[in-house]
Structures are given as C-alpha cells and as structure tokens.
Design a protein around this motif. Structure first.
Motif: not given
Length: 202
Positions: A12-17, A33-41
């Motif tokens: 939900a937070l990733l979608h909102a971002a 965080h997404a720049r440091l995390c391939t999964l979330c990016r």
C-alpha cells in the motif's frame, strides 16, 4: 550493498508513493529505499507503468499559463543544488541527489552521546513533519521512545538494532504509536540513517 534489503514498505505504501499520494518527506524516503532495493523499485516501476497506461486513455487537457516555465525552473533548482558537505560523503551515491536539494545548511547538532542530527529542509513540507539525517556511532543511539505519528527510518550505511529487529543498508524501519524502541548502532561502521517523522516523538 553486500546484500539485498530485508525490511521493506508494504504494498500500500509503495502504491501511494508511486502514485504521488504521500507527503514530500515520506515520498522522498520511500523513493530512496527503492533506489537501494531492486524488489521495491521493480514494484514501483510496474505501478507507474500502469498509471501511465491509464493516462494515455485520458483526453488531452490544456496546461495552465506558465506551467512549463514553472516546471523547468523547478528542475533547474534541483540540478543546480550545491554539493553535499564532506560530512555526508559516506552516503550511497544512489541517494545523494535525493538528500542534496533538501539541505538548507549543513549544521549538525548533538542529539546525545555518539549521536549527531542534521535537519533537512523540504519544499512544501507537511505540517509537523521532520526530515533528518542521523549519524550514529557504534553502541549509541537516540533515547527509548514511541511515536505521535509515523516514523520512517532508512539505513544508508552501517546498521542498527532495536526491539523489532536488525536493520542494515537499504532496510527501512517503520514505527508508529504501537512501537516503543531504542535503536542502537551495531559494531563496526558508523550508521547513517535518513528519517522522516509525521509527528513529534514521545
């Protein structure tokens, strides 16, 4: 980074971002965080692609007078931001440009033994929101506390440990009024962390 992050924002937070629904501070820390995390990016890229596809179906709309000039001026302001102070040289390259435009003046203050805090300034910051860099020496940390709102902490170098687990480079810790903790930097490298709070700590 030696390993992929193991602590992530929820979907939900990733979608909102990705869809621009968050405050400037929270949005900035989740994108860092997404720049440091391939999964979330990857997750955020997919959400943004879906949003782009939806926009393609919308009818064209006239821009407000001066919209392009304002957009270009905002881009120029970010591009011409001054370089970070040497005290922030340890930060990962992937996030330096996210922090640089927010630096009002490089003036560290003492938050306690082994703890220094750099307050960052953001345009249109939400009321009551703080945006800070923490420099925590091994074995030290802020006092034990809980939260009046939400607290987002992204580890940039080193690691810290609290009652909820151990957080290393790229990991994001999210606390609220249900979390009482005292983060303490792990032995070894100095821990730098980027933190956003939406209300004062308790």
């Amino acid at each position: 980074m030696s390993a992929s992050p193991s602590h992530h924002p929820n979907a939900a937070l990733l979608h909102a971002a990705a869809s621009g629904q968050l405050s400037p501070g929270v949005s900035r820390i989740l994108n860092a965080h997404a720049r440091l995390c391939t999964l979330c990016r990857t997750t955020m890229d997919r959400i943004e692609s879906l949003g782009g596809a939806e926009l393609e179906l919308e009818r064209d709309a006239e821009l407000a007078a001066g919209a392009l000039d304002r957009a270009l001026a905002a881009i120029a302001k970010v591009v011409t931001s001054p370089p970070l102070d040497e005290s922030l040289a340890a930060l990962p390259e992937a996030v330096k440009d996210l922090v640089a435009p927010a630096v009002d003046k490089v003036s560290w203050r003492t938050g306690g033994p082994g703890l220094r805090i750099l307050d960052l300034a953001l345009p249109s910051v939400a009321e009551g929101e703080t945006f800070q860099v923490f420099r925590i020496e091994p074995g030290h940390g802020p006092p034990r506390h809980t939260h009046g709102g939400q607290e987002f902490t992204l580890v940039l170098t080193g690691a810290f440990k609290d009652e909820t687990g151990t957080y290393r480079c790229g990991d994001i810790a999210i606390g609220d009024e249900n979390v009482t903790h005292r983060p303490v930097a792990e032995p070894g490298e100095i821990c730098y962390a980027l933190a956003v709070t939406t209300a004062p700590l308790k």
